[in-house]
Design a protein around this motif. Structure first.
Motif, PDB file in Angstrom:
ATOM      1  N   ASN A  52       0.647  -1.129  -0.382  1.00  0.00           N
ATOM      2  CA  ASN A  52      -0.630  -0.355   0.080  1.00  0.00           C
ATOM      3  C   ASN A  52       0.670   1.590   0.313  1.00  0.00           C
ATOM      4  N   ASP A  53       2.019   1.434   0.508  1.00  0.00           N
ATOM      5  CA  ASP A  53       3.364   2.730   0.331  1.00  0.00           C
ATOM      6  C   ASP A  53       3.209   2.271  -1.846  1.00  0.00           C
ATOM      7  N   ILE A  54       2.779   3.059  -1.533  1.00  0.00           N
ATOM      8  CA  ILE A  54       2.295   3.423  -3.283  1.00  0.00           C
ATOM      9  C   ILE A  54       4.547   4.714  -4.024  1.00  0.00           C
ATOM     10  N   LYS A  55       4.677   4.535  -2.606  1.00  0.00           N
ATOM     11  CA  LYS A  55       6.044   5.795  -2.288  1.00  0.00           C
ATOM     12  C   LYS A  55       7.160   4.409  -2.395  1.00  0.00           C
ATOM     13  N   ARG A  56       7.251   3.785  -2.372  1.00  0.00           N
ATOM     14  CA  ARG A  56       8.255   2.616  -1.781  1.00  0.00           C
ATOM     15  C   ARG A  56       8.253   1.568  -3.258  1.00  0.00           C
ATOM     16  N   ASN A  57       9.311   1.589  -3.802  1.00  0.00           N
ATOM     17  CA  ASN A  57       9.998   1.810  -5.364  1.00  0.00           C
ATOM     18  C   ASN A  57      10.269   0.175  -5.080  1.00  0.00           C
ATOM     19  N   ASP A  58      11.014  -0.102  -4.529  1.00  0.00           N
ATOM     20  CA  ASP A  58      11.570  -1.051  -3.715  1.00  0.00           C
ATOM     21  C   ASP A  58      10.781  -2.055  -2.694  1.00  0.00           C
ATOM     22  N   LYS A  59      10.226  -3.176  -2.933  1.00  0.00           N
ATOM     23  CA  LYS A  59       9.356  -3.744  -2.369  1.00  0.00           C
ATOM     24  C   LYS A  59       9.773  -4.479  -1.221  1.00  0.00           C
ATOM     25  N   HIS A  60      10.977  -5.070  -1.827  1.00  0.00           N
ATOM     26  CA  HIS A  60      12.289  -6.154  -0.849  1.00  0.00           C
ATOM     27  C   HIS A  60      12.150  -5.496   0.766  1.00  0.00           C
ATOM     28  N   VAL A  61      11.257  -6.297   1.818  1.00  0.00           N
ATOM     29  CA  VAL A  61      11.381  -5.967   3.146  1.00  0.00           C
ATOM     30  C   VAL A  61      12.247  -6.693   4.088  1.00  0.00           C
ATOM     31  N   ARG A  62      13.210  -6.517   4.885  1.00  0.00           N
ATOM     32  CA  ARG A  62      14.578  -7.404   5.285  1.00  0.00           C
ATOM     33  C   ARG A  62      14.112  -7.121   6.620  1.00  0.00           C
ATOM     34  N   LEU A  63      13.663  -8.358   6.766  1.00  0.00           N
ATOM     35  CA  LEU A  63      13.577  -8.895   8.974  1.00  0.00           C
ATOM     36  C   LEU A  63      14.324  -9.737   9.718  1.00  0.00           C
ATOM     37  N   ILE A  64      14.928  -8.896  10.969  1.00  0.00           N
ATOM     38  CA  ILE A  64      15.819  -9.941  11.235  1.00  0.00           C
ATOM     39  C   ILE A  64      15.026  -9.745  12.604  1.00  0.00           C
ATOM     40  N   ASP A  65      15.103 -11.358  12.977  1.00  0.00           N
ATOM     41  CA  ASP A  65      14.338 -12.306  13.268  1.00  0.00           C
ATOM     42  C   ASP A  65      15.455 -12.990  14.818  1.00  0.00           C
ATOM     43  N   ASP A  66      15.320 -13.074  16.067  1.00  0.00           N
ATOM     44  CA  ASP A  66      16.173 -13.522  16.945  1.00  0.00           C
ATOM     45  C   ASP A  66      15.119 -14.548  17.848  1.00  0.00           C
ATOM     46  N   CYS A  67      14.571 -14.419  17.627  1.00  0.00           N
ATOM     47  CA  CYS A  67      13.609 -15.432  18.208  1.00  0.00           C
ATOM     48  C   CYS A  67      13.752 -17.181  18.226  1.00  0.00           C
ATOM     49  N   SER A  68      14.255 -17.519  16.703  1.00  0.00           N
ATOM     50  CA  SER A  68      14.584 -18.952  17.450  1.00  0.00           C
ATOM     51  C   SER A  68      15.944 -18.710  17.738  1.00  0.00           C
ATOM     52  N   GLU A  69      16.353 -18.295  17.951  1.00  0.00           N
ATOM     53  CA  GLU A  69      18.048 -18.275  18.081  1.00  0.00           C
ATOM     54  C   GLU A  69      17.248 -18.684  19.867  1.00  0.00           C
ATOM     55  N   PHE A  70      16.174 -17.842  20.217  1.00  0.00           N
ATOM     56  CA  PHE A  70      16.005 -17.850  21.869  1.00  0.00           C
ATOM     57  C   PHE A  70      15.771 -19.238  22.550  1.00  0.00           C
ATOM     58  N   LEU A  71      14.909 -19.051  21.206  1.00  0.00           N
ATOM     59  CA  LEU A  71      14.153 -20.577  21.380  1.00  0.00           C
ATOM     60  C   LEU A  71      15.426 -21.845  21.650  1.00  0.00           C
ATOM     61  N   PHE A  72      16.357 -21.754  20.374  1.00  0.00           N
ATOM     62  CA  PHE A  72      17.072 -22.726  20.814  1.00  0.00           C
ATOM     63  C   PHE A  72      17.984 -22.599  22.075  1.00  0.00           C
ATOM     64  N   LYS A  73      18.381 -21.683  22.193  1.00  0.00           N
ATOM     65  CA  LYS A  73      19.168 -21.031  23.942  1.00  0.00           C
ATOM     66  C   LYS A  73      18.944 -21.372  24.700  1.00  0.00           C
ATOM     67  N   ASN A  74      17.272 -21.902  24.774  1.00  0.00           N
ATOM     68  CA  ASN A  74      16.680 -22.010  26.199  1.00  0.00           C
ATOM     69  C   ASN A  74      16.569 -23.568  26.059  1.00  0.00           C
ATOM     70  N   LYS A  75      16.354 -24.389  25.024  1.00  0.00           N
ATOM     71  CA  LYS A  75      16.385 -25.784  24.722  1.00  0.00           C
ATOM     72  C   LYS A  75      15.063 -26.566  24.332  1.00  0.00           C
ATOM     73  N   HIS A  76      14.090 -24.853  23.501  1.00  0.00           N
ATOM     74  CA  HIS A  76      12.918 -25.185  23.283  1.00  0.00           C
ATOM     75  C   HIS A  76      13.260 -26.127  21.557  1.00  0.00           C
ATOM     76  N   PHE A  77      13.501 -27.006  21.563  1.00  0.00           N
ATOM     77  CA  PHE A  77      14.239 -27.340  20.510  1.00  0.00           C
ATOM     78  C   PHE A  77      13.043 -27.773  18.961  1.00  0.00           C
ATOM     79  N   GLU A  78      12.667 -28.301  19.103  1.00  0.00           N
ATOM     80  CA  GLU A  78      11.488 -28.488  18.241  1.00  0.00           C
ATOM     81  C   GLU A  78      10.782 -27.581  18.022  1.00  0.00           C
ATOM     82  N   GLU A  79      10.600 -26.654  19.141  1.00  0.00           N
ATOM     83  CA  GLU A  79       9.324 -24.515  19.021  1.00  0.00           C
ATOM     84  C   GLU A  79      10.900 -24.051  17.770  1.00  0.00           C
ATOM     85  N   CYS A  80      11.759 -24.466  17.954  1.00  0.00           N
ATOM     86  CA  CYS A  80      12.526 -23.934  17.740  1.00  0.00           C
ATOM     87  C   CYS A  80      12.428 -24.208  15.548  1.00  0.00           C
TER      88      CYS A  80
END
Length: 423
Positions: free
Chosen positions: A312-340
């Protein structure tokens, strides 16, 4: 990226590294930096090349290696400079088995000698061997053996030899196998894929995965420490902002004031970009709790929100979204392996118009029980890189995933779009 960057981020114990350079000058610059770092690390060093004479190599070392007595180290065998023929050929014949035996002998021999390198950053005796092997002469089609009447090259022998080596050596040896672009394009797709399968690390300066990630890329980033990770975050975000892309920093650590202060001080026009919604900060605490209960609805909602915003942002020509997500790592660190693993699978399957960067500490995978889940976690990602954006191949063991990774890497290499021959 410099040769020094390659060394500091990738060179660890017993690595077999494939590196591609634009030209001879770039290659030699990287060679001398790489070997200098070896001396600083209390390692014996070996330069194998026909691109520069031994005398000129010594002159350059004396100029660049301040604090080291180069001539003394040469005399004691700590520094060695050899031609391709001296290392690989016997009467113009290439013998891969002989070369492998020699590698082991030289590496182990460096430990047995009571060499001490003055001005190294580490105390004690020489700790192993570091070598820079220039492959240029293997591609020399004007070379003739004493028994042959027609010109030939040793390309087939080189590929066969490279593929006889492991990704990691069982003795203290670190080797960069150096190729120039003009030579590497002489290989077939199959030969190049074979090279990738037998090296632990792939490096090419013109590939900047953190700066220019592919569309729909699911990237696992392995880092050494928090500062190392923060540097990668900054590169990924600042490059995206500079390209007019929406950047989303989704982190469990956003409530940590010291962390946020460091990150915000290094992001270009941080306050302005947040205000203009070019940069979004997402506190992942509630997402983490939901993921622990294997409920990923909140992640679906976040994805839909980001996609609607960009579309919906007509001014943004480049539609590529960059997402940093560290949630998986924290699940892994805390041994929630299957959830990670479930979250990683969700990220991989719920593709959107952009790229996702998922960080993990390298040290975790050296510990039990984390190491047990190593390849299950990696299997969901397209690629595994370090904090400089270099591909880490020795973490990919599954053949299906390995093929997928190699295909991804070849797509990244513009020189192969027109260069590599068919299968």
């Amino acid at each position: 990226m410099t040769g020094a960057d390659l060394d500091s981020s990738l060179v660890r114990s017993s690595n077999h590294i494939l590196a591609i350079y634009l030209n001879s000058g770039e290659k030699l610059d990287a060679a001398f930096r790489f070997l200098h770092d070896g001396l600083l690390n209390n390692e014996a060093v070996l330069l194998i090349t026909d691109e520069i004479t031994k005398e000129d190599a010594i002159t350059r070392m004396e100029k660049d290696y301040a604090g080291f007595d180069v001539l003394d180290l040469l005399e004691r065998g700590v520094i060695s400079i050899k031609s391709t023929g001296q290392c690989h050929l016997i009467d113009d014949y290439f013998d891969g088995n002989r070369t492998q035996i020699k590698w082991k002998k030289d590496a182990v021999g460096s430990l047995l000698n009571s060499f001490f390198i003055e001005n190294s950053s580490r105390k004690g005796k020489v700790s192993g061997l570091r070598a820079f092997g220039d492959t240029k002469s293997f591609f020399n089609k004007d070379k003739r053996s004493s028994n042959e009447k027609t010109p030939f090259s040793f390309i087939d022998n080189l590929v066969e030899y490279e593929c006889s080596l492991k990704k990691r050596f069982p003795f203290p040896l670190k080797v960069i196998c150096a190729y120039e672009e003009a030579d590497i394009v002489q290989l077939s797709n199959l030969e190049f894929k074979s090279l990738l399968k037998h090296h632990g690390v792939f490096h090419k300066d013109s590939i900047k995965e953190l700066a220019y990630p592919l569309q729909n890329a699911h990237i696992m980033l392995l880092y050494n420490n928090q500062q190392d990770l923060n540097d990668a975050y900054i590169t990924y975000i600042n490059e995206g902002l500079a390209q007019g892309q929406l950047c989303v920093f989704a982190s469990v650590l956003l409530q940590n004031n010291d962390f946020l202060k460091d990150i915000s001080s290094r992001i270009i026009n941080f306050e302005e970009n947040v205000q203009n919604e070019n940069l979004m900060l997402v506190d992942m605490a509630k997402y983490y709790i939901q993921a622990m209960m294997d409920n990923l609805q909140e992640f679906d909602n976040l994805k839909n929100k980001l996609m609607d915003k960009v579309r919906n942002d007509i001014k943004r020509n480049d539609k590529h979204v960059r997402l940093i997500d560290d949630c998986s790592e924290f699940l892994f660190k805390n041994k929630h392996f299957e959830e990670c693993i479930n979250l990683e699978n969700w990220i991989h399957q719920k593709r959107f118009e952009g790229s996702v960067l998922c960080p993990y500490s390298k040290s975790l995978f050296d510990q039990f029980p984390y190491c047990y889940y190593l390849f299950r976690v990696f299997h969901s990602d397209d690629i595994v890189i370090d904090s400089r954006g270099n591909f880490l191949l020795d973490y990919v063991r599954n053949s299906e995933h390995q093929s997928k990774l190699i295909s991804y890497m070849m797509k990244r290499m513009d020189i192969f779009n027109v260069g590599l021959n068919g299968e």
